[in-house]
Scaffold this motif. Structure first.
Motif, PDB file in Angstrom:
ATOM      1  N   ALA A   4      -3.710   7.276  -1.636  1.00 49.76           N
ATOM      2  CA  ALA A   4      -3.164   5.938  -1.448  1.00 49.76           C
ATOM      3  C   ALA A   4      -3.493   5.053  -2.645  1.00 49.76           C
ATOM      4  O   ALA A   4      -4.518   5.220  -3.311  1.00 49.76           O
ATOM      5  N   SER A   5      -2.609   4.117  -2.919  1.00 48.34           N
ATOM      6  CA  SER A   5      -2.837   3.170  -4.011  1.00 48.34           C
ATOM      7  C   SER A   5      -2.107   1.872  -3.701  1.00 48.34           C
ATOM      8  O   SER A   5      -1.242   1.823  -2.830  1.00 48.34           O
ATOM      9  N   ARG A   6      -2.436   0.839  -4.420  1.00 52.02           N
ATOM     10  CA  ARG A   6      -1.724  -0.426  -4.289  1.00 52.02           C
ATOM     11  C   ARG A   6      -0.668  -0.476  -5.375  1.00 52.02           C
ATOM     12  O   ARG A   6      -0.924  -0.140  -6.535  1.00 52.02           O
ATOM     13  N   THR A  42       0.858  -1.172   0.000  1.00 48.10           N
ATOM     14  CA  THR A  42       0.000   0.000   0.000  1.00 48.10           C
ATOM     15  C   THR A  42       0.894   1.222   0.000  1.00 48.10           C
ATOM     16  O   THR A  42       1.637   1.463   0.949  1.00 48.10           O
ATOM     17  N   SER A  43       0.856   1.976  -1.079  1.00 47.78           N
ATOM     18  CA  SER A  43       1.653   3.190  -1.191  1.00 47.78           C
ATOM     19  C   SER A  43       0.784   4.358  -0.744  1.00 47.78           C
ATOM     20  O   SER A  43      -0.212   4.689  -1.390  1.00 47.78           O
ATOM     21  N   MET A  55       3.123  -1.221   4.141  1.00 47.54           N
ATOM     22  CA  MET A  55       2.647   0.130   3.880  1.00 47.54           C
ATOM     23  C   MET A  55       3.817   1.095   3.890  1.00 47.54           C
ATOM     24  O   MET A  55       4.708   1.000   4.735  1.00 47.54           O
ATOM     25  N   GLY A  84      -5.183   4.479   2.829  1.00 43.88           N
ATOM     26  CA  GLY A  84      -5.620   3.202   2.278  1.00 43.88           C
ATOM     27  C   GLY A  84      -5.857   2.137   3.331  1.00 43.88           C
ATOM     28  O   GLY A  84      -5.905   0.948   3.009  1.00 43.88           O
ATOM     29  N   ARG A  85      -5.993   2.529   4.582  1.00 45.56           N
ATOM     30  CA  ARG A  85      -6.267   1.610   5.691  1.00 45.56           C
ATOM     31  C   ARG A  85      -7.287   2.228   6.626  1.00 45.56           C
ATOM     32  O   ARG A  85      -7.388   3.451   6.734  1.00 45.56           O
ATOM     33  N   GLU A 116       1.085  -7.352   2.859  1.00 49.43           N
ATOM     34  CA  GLU A 116       0.959  -6.100   2.109  1.00 49.43           C
ATOM     35  C   GLU A 116       1.434  -4.951   2.989  1.00 49.43           C
ATOM     36  O   GLU A 116       0.646  -4.320   3.682  1.00 49.43           O
TER      37      GLU A 116
END
Length: 233
Positions: free
Chosen positions: A59-61, A30-31, A227, A212-213, A225
């Motif tokens: 946020a993005s994957r 997770t960026s 972060m 993203g969380r 995954e």
């Protein structure tokens, strides 16, 4: 398994942090949103890749190269390479060509690859040769020191130097601070009051967009995954 991370602060005013990492058995991350940008050197199975990774507005994957080692320089907010305008790098990246195990090509010159220990010397040369510049107005604005310029000029220079408006920078910084606090075990309601969110739904929306969380997810680690709160790949 996962991403092994090490990072350190820097005494250079042009650098926010220097980091290195290694990927083992992880293929995505997770960026999180970030107002800074990075120069990243990646070595994977003998191949060297150098990338300028731009700021991220949400946020993005992101994929993680398998069995790779990274060294990154996170540049301070307000720094930029004029030949790579920061506005064009937001939510994007530029691969630097002709990288070897020792050198790469940048703005018409060969440069030795930076490493974790000599990053500041590399940055000093970037500054000396005017490949890297910094607009001091950005720090003045974020400190609340009003520059003797029109509001429109300040907005234009801030956007040109960072790729973001001041409001966007503050929202991203607040969300990242909230993520750190929640990860440290601070209750969500305390984070709301400490950082000035309207209420818990406001905090939740900010976390969803920029981190993203959820607050619950931030209290645990997911090695499948990771972060990117202090690093990027």
């Amino acid at each position: 398994m996962g991403l092994e991370i090490e990072s350190r602060p820097s005494d250079s005013p042009f650098v926010e942090a220097v980091w290195r990492s290694r990927s083992r058995g992880v293929d995505r991350m997770t960026s999180v949103a970030a107002t800074t940008w990075d120069l990243v050197v990646c070595e994977q199975r003998g191949r060297i890749m150098v990338t300028v990774q731009g700021p991220e507005s949400a946020a993005s994957r992101a994929p993680v190269p398998e069995e790779a080692a990274f060294v990154g320089i996170t540049f301070a907010l307000g720094t930029s390479m004029p030949h790579l305008p920061i506005g064009g790098l937001v939510n994007g990246a530029v691969d630097i060509p002709d990288a070897t195990r020792r050198t790469f090509w940048l703005k018409g010159s060969a440069w030795r690859l930076p490493d974790y220990d000599n990053a500041e010397a590399f940055v000093r040369r970037l500054v000396r040769e005017e490949v890297l510049v910094s607009d001091p107005l950005v720090a003045d604005v974020l400190r609340g020191a009003p520059p003797d310029l029109s509001a429109r000029t300040v907005q234009r220079r801030f956007l040109a130097a960072t790729g973001f408006t001041r409001g966007a920078v503050e929202r991203i910084h607040r969300a990242r601070e909230a993520a750190h606090l929640l990860h440290a075990g601070i209750p969500a309601l305390d984070v709301v009051h400490r950082l000035g969110y309207f209420d818990q739904p406001h905090l939740a929306r900010s976390l969803s967009r920029f981190i993203g969380r959820t607050a619950t997810q931030l209290r645990t680690r997911d090695p499948a995954e990771p972060m990117s709160l202090t690093y990027k790949t």
